[in-house]
Scaffold this motif. Structure first.
Motif, PDB file in Angstrom:
ATOM      1  N   GLY A  31     -31.971  67.078 -12.551  1.00 27.46           N
ATOM      2  CA  GLY A  31     -31.753  68.465 -12.144  1.00 27.46           C
ATOM      3  C   GLY A  31     -31.787  69.474 -13.276  1.00 27.46           C
ATOM      4  N   ALA A  32     -31.981  69.028 -14.494  1.00 28.06           N
ATOM      5  CA  ALA A  32     -32.047  69.931 -15.651  1.00 28.06           C
ATOM      6  C   ALA A  32     -33.490  70.064 -16.126  1.00 28.06           C
ATOM      7  N   GLU A  33     -33.795  71.187 -16.724  1.00 28.49           N
ATOM      8  CA  GLU A  33     -35.091  71.399 -17.373  1.00 28.49           C
ATOM      9  C   GLU A  33     -34.899  70.971 -18.823  1.00 28.49           C
ATOM     10  N   VAL A  34     -35.563  69.897 -19.232  1.00 23.84           N
ATOM     11  CA  VAL A  34     -35.379  69.351 -20.581  1.00 23.84           C
ATOM     12  C   VAL A  34     -36.643  69.594 -21.393  1.00 23.84           C
ATOM     13  N   ILE A  35     -36.457  70.180 -22.569  1.00 20.83           N
ATOM     14  CA  ILE A  35     -37.560  70.442 -23.483  1.00 20.83           C
ATOM     15  C   ILE A  35     -37.331  69.586 -24.719  1.00 20.83           C
ATOM     16  N   PHE A  36     -38.222  68.630 -24.930  1.00 22.31           N
ATOM     17  CA  PHE A  36     -38.160  67.762 -26.105  1.00 22.31           C
ATOM     18  C   PHE A  36     -38.971  68.435 -27.209  1.00 22.31           C
ATOM     19  N   VAL A  37     -38.339  68.654 -28.355  1.00 17.86           N
ATOM     20  CA  VAL A  37     -38.979  69.339 -29.473  1.00 17.86           C
ATOM     21  C   VAL A  37     -38.944  68.424 -30.683  1.00 17.86           C
ATOM     22  N   SER A  38     -40.049  68.390 -31.435  1.00 14.26           N
ATOM     23  CA  SER A  38     -40.056  67.621 -32.679  1.00 14.26           C
ATOM     24  C   SER A  38     -40.842  68.388 -33.734  1.00 14.26           C
ATOM     25  N   GLY A  39     -40.461  68.179 -34.992  1.00 14.92           N
ATOM     26  CA  GLY A  39     -41.144  68.824 -36.102  1.00 14.92           C
ATOM     27  C   GLY A  39     -40.245  69.815 -36.811  1.00 14.92           C
ATOM     28  N   GLU A  40     -40.860  70.785 -37.472  1.00 15.25           N
ATOM     29  CA  GLU A  40     -40.147  71.785 -38.255  1.00 15.25           C
ATOM     30  C   GLU A  40     -40.237  73.144 -37.575  1.00 15.25           C
ATOM     31  N   LEU A  41     -39.078  73.707 -37.248  1.00 18.04           N
ATOM     32  CA  LEU A  41     -39.010  75.020 -36.618  1.00 18.04           C
ATOM     33  C   LEU A  41     -38.815  76.061 -37.715  1.00 18.04           C
ATOM     34  N   ASP A  42     -39.931  76.636 -38.160  1.00 17.36           N
ATOM     35  CA  ASP A  42     -39.881  77.607 -39.249  1.00 17.36           C
ATOM     36  C   ASP A  42     -40.541  78.904 -38.799  1.00 17.36           C
ATOM     37  N   LEU A  43     -40.709  79.822 -39.729  1.00 14.72           N
ATOM     38  CA  LEU A  43     -41.282  81.127 -39.418  1.00 14.72           C
ATOM     39  C   LEU A  43     -42.646  81.012 -38.733  1.00 14.72           C
ATOM     40  N   VAL A  44     -43.441  80.033 -39.125  1.00 12.88           N
ATOM     41  CA  VAL A  44     -44.767  79.837 -38.518  1.00 12.88           C
ATOM     42  C   VAL A  44     -44.633  79.502 -37.035  1.00 12.88           C
ATOM     43  N   ALA A  45     -43.594  78.781 -36.662  1.00 15.41           N
ATOM     44  CA  ALA A  45     -43.412  78.335 -35.275  1.00 15.41           C
ATOM     45  C   ALA A  45     -42.627  79.327 -34.417  1.00 15.41           C
ATOM     46  N   ALA A  46     -42.014  80.343 -35.024  1.00 12.52           N
ATOM     47  CA  ALA A  46     -41.065  81.213 -34.314  1.00 12.52           C
ATOM     48  C   ALA A  46     -41.665  81.930 -33.105  1.00 12.52           C
ATOM     49  N   ALA A  47     -42.835  82.552 -33.242  1.00 12.96           N
ATOM     50  CA  ALA A  47     -43.410  83.320 -32.130  1.00 12.96           C
ATOM     51  C   ALA A  47     -43.738  82.430 -30.939  1.00 12.96           C
ATOM     52  N   GLU A  48     -44.322  81.270 -31.208  1.00 12.02           N
ATOM     53  CA  GLU A  48     -44.668  80.363 -30.113  1.00 12.02           C
ATOM     54  C   GLU A  48     -43.408  79.754 -29.495  1.00 12.02           C
ATOM     55  N   LEU A  49     -42.412  79.464 -30.324  1.00 15.38           N
ATOM     56  CA  LEU A  49     -41.133  78.964 -29.820  1.00 15.38           C
ATOM     57  C   LEU A  49     -40.526  79.992 -28.872  1.00 15.38           C
TER      58      LEU A  49
END
Length: 131
Positions: free
Chosen positions: A22-40
């Protein structure tokens, strides 16, 4: 698993999304940095604004780095979800990402669980149950 950021940006972040208990689960892997911020931001806001699930779980067990910009993006998604009557929770924090969340004071707000946990996967909890 899909590329999380535009291939032209060369981000190493990957993600997948599914419904679990019943939950929406988002599996994330890697480095969450400035390059990834807009898409995140784009992906999290889409989920926060469109899912019918009462709980959104970000499974960060595969995240090795997060900067303050991406932590702010997650808080924005948390606020968007709350404004629509949904909860957003982060599971699987460890290492540097956990330290960043602790230093920013986000850990209690974003990792709080109800008595009956739904969705996500937290290795520490799972290992304790198996022991």
């Amino acid at each position: 698993m899909s590329r999380f950021a535009d291939d032209s940006v060369h981000s190493a972040v990957q993600w997948s999304r599914r419904h679990v208990d019943g939950a929406e689960v988002i599996f994330v892997s890697g480095e969450l940095d400035l390059v990834a911020a807009a898409e995140l931001r784009s992906h999290l806001m889409t989920v926060a604004e469109s899912t019918a699930a009462p709980l959104i779980v970000l499974d960060f067990s595969g995240v090795t780095f997060i900067d303050a910009k991406c932590a702010g993006v997650i808080m924005g998604a948390w606020e968007a979800a709350a404004g629509r009557g949904r909860r957003l929770r982060v599971d699987g924090l460890r290492g540097l990402p956990k330290t960043v969340f602790d230093l920013l004071g986000l850990t209690p707000m974003l990792t709080a669980r109800e008595a009956a946990s739904v969705g996500g996967r937290d290795r520490d909890d799972r290992e304790q149950r198996l022991a």
